[in-house]
Design a protein around this motif. Structure first.
Motif, PDB file in Angstrom:
ATOM      1  N   GLN A  48     -54.276   1.969  -5.917  1.00  0.00           N
ATOM      2  CA  GLN A  48     -53.112   1.390  -5.231  1.00  0.00           C
ATOM      3  C   GLN A  48     -52.265   2.448  -4.514  1.00  0.00           C
ATOM      4  O   GLN A  48     -51.216   2.118  -3.963  1.00  0.00           O
ATOM      5  CB  GLN A  48     -52.227   0.635  -6.237  1.00  0.00           C
ATOM      6  CG  GLN A  48     -52.844  -0.630  -6.800  1.00  0.00           C
ATOM      7  CD  GLN A  48     -53.930  -0.332  -7.802  1.00  0.00           C
ATOM      8  OE1 GLN A  48     -53.904   0.653  -8.512  1.00  0.00           O
ATOM      9  NE2 GLN A  48     -54.930  -1.208  -7.846  1.00  0.00           N
ATOM     10  N   TRP A  49     -52.698   3.716  -4.513  1.00  0.00           N
ATOM     11  CA  TRP A  49     -51.836   4.760  -3.970  1.00  0.00           C
ATOM     12  C   TRP A  49     -51.465   4.507  -2.504  1.00  0.00           C
ATOM     13  O   TRP A  49     -50.286   4.569  -2.119  1.00  0.00           O
ATOM     14  CB  TRP A  49     -52.468   6.145  -4.130  1.00  0.00           C
ATOM     15  CG  TRP A  49     -51.769   7.172  -3.289  1.00  0.00           C
ATOM     16  CD1 TRP A  49     -52.276   7.867  -2.240  1.00  0.00           C
ATOM     17  CD2 TRP A  49     -50.385   7.565  -3.396  1.00  0.00           C
ATOM     18  NE1 TRP A  49     -51.317   8.676  -1.685  1.00  0.00           N
ATOM     19  CE2 TRP A  49     -50.137   8.513  -2.376  1.00  0.00           C
ATOM     20  CE3 TRP A  49     -49.341   7.210  -4.243  1.00  0.00           C
ATOM     21  CZ2 TRP A  49     -48.904   9.105  -2.184  1.00  0.00           C
ATOM     22  CZ3 TRP A  49     -48.101   7.806  -4.048  1.00  0.00           C
ATOM     23  CH2 TRP A  49     -47.890   8.745  -3.035  1.00  0.00           C
ATOM     24  N   ILE A  50     -52.452   4.217  -1.668  1.00  0.00           N
ATOM     25  CA  ILE A  50     -52.180   4.026  -0.238  1.00  0.00           C
ATOM     26  C   ILE A  50     -51.250   2.822  -0.039  1.00  0.00           C
ATOM     27  O   ILE A  50     -50.335   2.836   0.784  1.00  0.00           O
ATOM     28  CB  ILE A  50     -53.495   3.848   0.553  1.00  0.00           C
ATOM     29  CG1 ILE A  50     -54.358   5.123   0.460  1.00  0.00           C
ATOM     30  CG2 ILE A  50     -53.245   3.490   2.018  1.00  0.00           C
ATOM     31  CD1 ILE A  50     -53.813   6.338   1.175  1.00  0.00           C
ATOM     32  N   GLU A  51     -51.487   1.772  -0.855  1.00  0.00           N
ATOM     33  CA  GLU A  51     -50.648   0.568  -0.787  1.00  0.00           C
ATOM     34  C   GLU A  51     -49.195   0.903  -1.148  1.00  0.00           C
ATOM     35  O   GLU A  51     -48.257   0.453  -0.486  1.00  0.00           O
ATOM     36  CB  GLU A  51     -51.194  -0.435  -1.805  1.00  0.00           C
ATOM     37  CG  GLU A  51     -51.316  -1.838  -1.315  1.00  0.00           C
ATOM     38  CD  GLU A  51     -51.956  -2.711  -2.381  1.00  0.00           C
ATOM     39  OE1 GLU A  51     -51.276  -3.632  -2.812  1.00  0.00           O
ATOM     40  OE2 GLU A  51     -53.104  -2.455  -2.774  1.00  0.00           O
ATOM     41  N   VAL A  52     -49.037   1.690  -2.196  1.00  0.00           N
ATOM     42  CA  VAL A  52     -47.687   2.111  -2.607  1.00  0.00           C
ATOM     43  C   VAL A  52     -47.069   2.972  -1.498  1.00  0.00           C
ATOM     44  O   VAL A  52     -45.913   2.774  -1.107  1.00  0.00           O
ATOM     45  CB  VAL A  52     -47.734   2.895  -3.951  1.00  0.00           C
ATOM     46  CG1 VAL A  52     -46.407   3.585  -4.220  1.00  0.00           C
ATOM     47  CG2 VAL A  52     -48.081   1.955  -5.092  1.00  0.00           C
ATOM     48  N   SER A  53     -47.856   3.900  -0.990  1.00  0.00           N
ATOM     49  CA  SER A  53     -47.354   4.763   0.091  1.00  0.00           C
ATOM     50  C   SER A  53     -46.859   3.920   1.268  1.00  0.00           C
ATOM     51  O   SER A  53     -45.841   4.224   1.888  1.00  0.00           O
ATOM     52  CB  SER A  53     -48.479   5.709   0.537  1.00  0.00           C
ATOM     53  OG  SER A  53     -48.143   6.332   1.734  1.00  0.00           O
ATOM     54  N   ASN A  54     -47.571   2.827   1.539  1.00  0.00           N
ATOM     55  CA  ASN A  54     -47.197   1.977   2.678  1.00  0.00           C
ATOM     56  C   ASN A  54     -45.895   1.209   2.483  1.00  0.00           C
ATOM     57  O   ASN A  54     -45.324   0.708   3.450  1.00  0.00           O
ATOM     58  CB  ASN A  54     -48.328   0.991   2.998  1.00  0.00           C
ATOM     59  CG  ASN A  54     -49.436   1.666   3.769  1.00  0.00           C
ATOM     60  OD1 ASN A  54     -49.240   2.736   4.333  1.00  0.00           O
ATOM     61  ND2 ASN A  54     -50.610   1.058   3.777  1.00  0.00           N
ATOM     62  N   VAL A  55     -45.458   1.071   1.221  1.00  0.00           N
ATOM     63  CA  VAL A  55     -44.130   0.463   1.043  1.00  0.00           C
ATOM     64  C   VAL A  55     -43.048   1.542   0.919  1.00  0.00           C
ATOM     65  O   VAL A  55     -41.864   1.245   1.060  1.00  0.00           O
ATOM     66  CB  VAL A  55     -44.045  -0.510  -0.172  1.00  0.00           C
ATOM     67  CG1 VAL A  55     -44.964  -1.685   0.021  1.00  0.00           C
ATOM     68  CG2 VAL A  55     -44.333   0.199  -1.484  1.00  0.00           C
ATOM     69  N   VAL A  56     -43.468   2.767   0.657  1.00  0.00           N
ATOM     70  CA  VAL A  56     -42.483   3.849   0.487  1.00  0.00           C
ATOM     71  C   VAL A  56     -42.020   4.406   1.829  1.00  0.00           C
ATOM     72  O   VAL A  56     -40.815   4.515   2.090  1.00  0.00           O
ATOM     73  CB  VAL A  56     -43.045   4.977  -0.424  1.00  0.00           C
ATOM     74  CG1 VAL A  56     -42.113   6.175  -0.447  1.00  0.00           C
ATOM     75  CG2 VAL A  56     -43.261   4.462  -1.836  1.00  0.00           C
ATOM     76  N   TRP A  57     -42.980   4.761   2.719  1.00  0.00           N
ATOM     77  CA  TRP A  57     -42.549   5.494   3.905  1.00  0.00           C
ATOM     78  C   TRP A  57     -41.633   4.711   4.857  1.00  0.00           C
ATOM     79  O   TRP A  57     -40.709   5.320   5.422  1.00  0.00           O
ATOM     80  CB  TRP A  57     -43.719   6.174   4.628  1.00  0.00           C
ATOM     81  CG  TRP A  57     -44.778   5.309   5.257  1.00  0.00           C
ATOM     82  CD1 TRP A  57     -45.997   5.015   4.738  1.00  0.00           C
ATOM     83  CD2 TRP A  57     -44.729   4.663   6.536  1.00  0.00           C
ATOM     84  NE1 TRP A  57     -46.710   4.222   5.601  1.00  0.00           N
ATOM     85  CE2 TRP A  57     -45.961   3.994   6.704  1.00  0.00           C
ATOM     86  CE3 TRP A  57     -43.777   4.572   7.549  1.00  0.00           C
ATOM     87  CZ2 TRP A  57     -46.247   3.243   7.851  1.00  0.00           C
ATOM     88  CZ3 TRP A  57     -44.067   3.827   8.684  1.00  0.00           C
ATOM     89  CH2 TRP A  57     -45.286   3.177   8.826  1.00  0.00           C
ATOM     90  N   PRO A  58     -41.806   3.388   5.016  1.00  0.00           N
ATOM     91  CA  PRO A  58     -40.826   2.714   5.893  1.00  0.00           C
ATOM     92  C   PRO A  58     -39.402   2.777   5.326  1.00  0.00           C
ATOM     93  O   PRO A  58     -38.424   2.844   6.060  1.00  0.00           O
ATOM     94  CB  PRO A  58     -41.331   1.271   5.951  1.00  0.00           C
ATOM     95  CG  PRO A  58     -42.782   1.358   5.609  1.00  0.00           C
ATOM     96  CD  PRO A  58     -42.871   2.451   4.601  1.00  0.00           C
ATOM     97  N   GLN A  59     -39.298   2.772   3.984  1.00  0.00           N
ATOM     98  CA  GLN A  59     -37.966   2.866   3.367  1.00  0.00           C
ATOM     99  C   GLN A  59     -37.387   4.270   3.541  1.00  0.00           C
ATOM    100  O   GLN A  59     -36.187   4.435   3.761  1.00  0.00           O
ATOM    101  CB  GLN A  59     -38.046   2.495   1.879  1.00  0.00           C
ATOM    102  CG  GLN A  59     -38.436   1.047   1.620  1.00  0.00           C
ATOM    103  CD  GLN A  59     -37.466   0.065   2.252  1.00  0.00           C
ATOM    104  OE1 GLN A  59     -36.255   0.326   2.336  1.00  0.00           O
ATOM    105  NE2 GLN A  59     -37.962  -1.061   2.741  1.00  0.00           N
ATOM    106  N   LEU A  60     -38.250   5.287   3.439  1.00  0.00           N
ATOM    107  CA  LEU A  60     -37.785   6.658   3.669  1.00  0.00           C
ATOM    108  C   LEU A  60     -37.252   6.772   5.099  1.00  0.00           C
ATOM    109  O   LEU A  60     -36.192   7.356   5.350  1.00  0.00           O
ATOM    110  CB  LEU A  60     -38.925   7.663   3.448  1.00  0.00           C
ATOM    111  CG  LEU A  60     -39.583   7.684   2.065  1.00  0.00           C
ATOM    112  CD1 LEU A  60     -40.718   8.710   2.030  1.00  0.00           C
ATOM    113  CD2 LEU A  60     -38.570   8.022   0.982  1.00  0.00           C
TER     114      LEU A  60
END
Lengths: 300, 441
Positions: B397-409
């Motif tokens: 799930q790492w890439i999936e998690v990354s995809n919700v993190v970077w727009p928030q950053l």
């Protein structure tokens, strides 16, 4: 047996290969993707395609603000770009139609943007609007109009304008070519009659040229409203839907969910919402097209 | 004398027996008439290695059929589609530490096919990062870890040095901490001609940089039970670092849309003073035909965070062998050959970090012998950081998690949300993903 040999069956039998091909290449994939939108289908776990979860994907979508922002932005994107492309394409077509020499060369030049891949257009406009090394900012600096770089692809409104500009540049010529075809097919008699009756150029355009062009306009609108999804590659390259989702469109969101996150079930649910919207657009344009044709028949 | 001689001979024999496995060369085998289908990462910097394919073909009698040659993201999509369609009919694929966990169990455990003494030749930490659930699913080819590049024309400018000393009471030197990095980037920025730095502002590039500073501050992305913890005070401080740089206009406004190529181009153009970046850019920055700062590039190890640690976000490019492969021995022979000392040396000479211990020393010695102190310095600097480097969490799930993190950053950086608000939202979304996956109850 008698049913198959009946003369009534002949057309259906003749059409059968075509029907089978259409079923295989259109209906089956559509059916599978519709089914998958009711499953938690994950690309890397194929067995999830057989887990039915009902409307859960759609329910999640309804509660997801990011999806609705992307949905609304997509509607605005399609509406604004289609109308701009129409106005600019019509203007181009009218100008080219008035030229007597070199029209073929101009028509060819006009088609150049259509020949570029959307990915190339994306890169091209990404560098045109780049805040540090971009053509636009450099020109504005050289003209002494700005002292600080304008963040074209960062500030919300500007980023959307930049993306729309790229889309309009790429596709205005589609409208221009289709409308030029309409102008070339325009009968001369009604226009000459109008001029004899003392109509000015604006009146001729408003009451004769434009009504004649309306079917072409609606055909172009229908094709383009479906075709505008080609902007995916372009938006992906220019902003990838960002920053902070400011330029996120349905198709960049779908690609991220479907291919990067592997959540194909959810992406297909988004796809069906998008397809329904496209169908609404198409139905609207077809109705307008039919109305325009009726009007034309009345005129004739 | 005779006894001493015997004892000496015995000792030599024992030593030979003990040393035997380490000295034994890998047996590449013979596979006449075999064709191995491969999907490889394409692109200029990767394809030089593939000129070694004919050598392996000559050595083993087998043939390689390249069925796909694409960039990682396209290759990743293609492999996922192969999994979805049940159409894995190839033997070897390029892989990456960040991508590997997504692919389930489609790849074999290479530990079952490659002798332990051969595996011992690889950098232990790199090899360990190539494992998923204890299975070695990829053989590392080149490694990435970021360190600092700095523009010596800026850092050695007497006027700049004097001004910095007058302002901060300290000589200007490459930053040792992230606080110093921020301070220098803001001080040196003179937009639009010079920015302090630039960072990858989207995709996994953004998440990775954030993770690096978060870890350097003593935090982490998740706790041991997979609860998201990146919205901790350490995480807020890490995100604030980006926000401060952005607000001070020490980075180009467009940095939130930048990826590695954009940053590389900006540094090569001389428009950024300091750049936290990958080893593969070293040769490019020193190429006079492509870089305006060739001859003036300095190296320094990555800064430490408030916890006094380096957060080194690292990973390796690799090769994997599919379970569906009808000729696994030939495929394993191929991937070992493509990562053996000679192959690694070829990659290292082009500026990539090798994954075999011996090659690090060999390539530095070669660059020194050739009088190329620049590249020798680069390898030594980057090797220092590798010791503290860590991969992203190795879960599917790492890439999936990354995809919700970077727009928030991004939302925090451009001022739409406070760092805390942005990280709380990202943590909530990440929690939902991990709950759906069954990792988190």
């Amino acid at each position: 047996m008698s049913l198959l040999s009946s003369p009534r069956a002949a057309p259906y039998l003749l059409l059968l290969p075509a029907i089978l091909v259409i079923l295989a290449v259109v209906a089956v994939p559509l059916g599978v993707s519709l089914w998958s939108s009711f499953t938690p289908y994950n690309l890397t776990r194929p067995a999830t395609l057989y887990t039915f979860i009902g409307w859960r994907n759609y329910q999640r979508l309804m509660q997801e603000p990011d999806f609705w922002w992307a949905f609304g932005r997509t509607l605005v994107f399609v509406t604004v770009t289609l109308n701009l492309e129409l106005v600019l394409g019509l203007g181009l077509a009218l100008l080219v139609n008035r030229i007597t020499a070199g029209q073929r060369v101009l028509r060819t030049i006009m088609m150049f943007p259509m020949m570029f891949s959307p990915i190339l257009v994306g890169f091209q406009f990404k560098y045109i609007f780049n805040d540090a090394v971009g053509l636009v900012n450099n020109a504005l600096f050289d003209l002494g109009l700005i002292r600080e770089p304008i963040p074209w692809l960062v500030e919300g409104t500007l980023a959307n304008i930049a993306v729309m500009t790229a889309e309009v540049w790429m596709s205005t010529s589609v409208f221009a070519i289709l409308l030029l075809a309409g102008l070339l097919a325009l009968p001369k008699e009604p226009m000459e009659a109008a001029k004899v009756d003392g109509c000015g150029p604006v009146q001729v355009f408003r009451h004769i040229t434009l009504p004649f062009l309306m079917p072409f306009i609606f055909i172009a609108m229908t094709i383009r409203s479906l075709d505008v999804a080609r902007a995916y590659d372009m938006v992906r390259i220019m902003t990838n839907g960002g920053p902070a989702g400011r330029t996120e469109l349905l198709w960049t969101l779908m690609a991220r969910i479907g291919y990067q996150n592997s959540q194909m079930g959810m992406a297909n649910a988004m796809g069906y919402v998008s397809i329904l919207t496209s169908i609404l657009f198409t139905v609207y344009f077809y109705r307008r097209l039919v109305a325009a044709r009726r009007y034309m028949e009345g005129v004739e | 004398m005779a006894v001493r001689g015997m004892a000496g001979a015995l000792s030599a024999c024992v030593l030979l027996v003990l040393a035997g496995p380490a000295l034994a060369a890998f047996d590449y085998g013979k596979f006449p008439g075999t064709t191995v289908k491969v999907k490889l990462i394409g692109g200029t910097q990767y394809e030089k290695l593939y000129t070694r394919i004919p050598e392996w073909e000559k050595l083993t009698g087998a043939k390689i059929e390249i069925v796909s040659s694409k960039n990682y993201f396209d290759l990743d999509r293609e492999i996922k589609q192969d999994i979805a369609g049940g159409t894995i009919n190839w033997c070897v694929a390029s892989n990456h530490t960040s991508f590997a966990p997504q692919y389930g169990d489609i790849y074999i455990d290479l530990k079952e096919k490659i002798p332990a003494d051969e595996l011992a030749l690889y950098v232990p930490g790199t090899l360990q990062s190539s494992e998923i659930d204890g299975r070695l699913v990829q053989l590392p080819r080149v490694t990435d870890v970021s360190n600092l590049y700095y523009n010596k024309r800026v850092y050695d400018d007497p006027k700049v040095r004097d001004a910095y000393k007058a302002r901060f009471g300290k000589a200007l030197a490459p930053p040792a901490t992230y606080d110093e990095f921020k301070q220098q980037a803001i001080f040196l920025a003179n937009p639009p001609n010079l920015y302090g730095t630039a960072f990858a502002g989207k995709d996994e590039g953004m998440t990775g940089r954030f993770m690096e500073i978060l870890r350097a501050n003593g935090g982490d992305m998740f706790d041991k039970d997979w609860n998201p913890t990146f919205n901790s005070p350490e995480g807020v401080a890490a995100l604030q670092w980006f926000v401060d740089l952005y607000n001070a206009k020490a980075v180009p406004a467009g940095t939130v849309n930048y990826t590695w190529d954009d940053i590389g181009q900006a540094f090569a153009a001389g428009t950024t003073a300091v750049d936290l970046d990958w080893p593969g850019f070293a040769a490019f920055y020193n190429d006079k035909s492509k870089s305006k700062i060739a001859g003036d590039v300095g190296f320094a190890v990555a800064p430490t965070g408030s916890a006094g640690k380096r957060g080194g976000w690292s990973g390796s490019h690799s090769f994997s062998v599919s379970k569906a492969c009808p000729t696994p021995d030939a495929a394993v022979s191929f991937v070992v050959f493509m990562t053996n000392d000679e192959s690694e040396m070829m990659e290292a000479e082009a500026g990539n970090l090798p994954t075999r211990t011996k090659v690090f020393a060999d390539v530095v010695a070669k660059f020194k012998a050739d009088g190329n102190a620049y590249m020798a310095d680069m390898f030594q600097t980057w090797q220092t950081s590798l010791a503290e480097a860590r991969t992203p969490p190795l879960v599917p799930q790492w890439i999936e998690v990354s995809n919700v993190v970077w727009p928030q950053l991004q939302a925090a950086i451009v001022g739409q949300k406070t760092p805390k608000e942005a990280l709380d939202k990202a943590a909530a979304d990440a929690r939902a993903i991990l709950q759906d996956a069954g990792l988190l109850k």
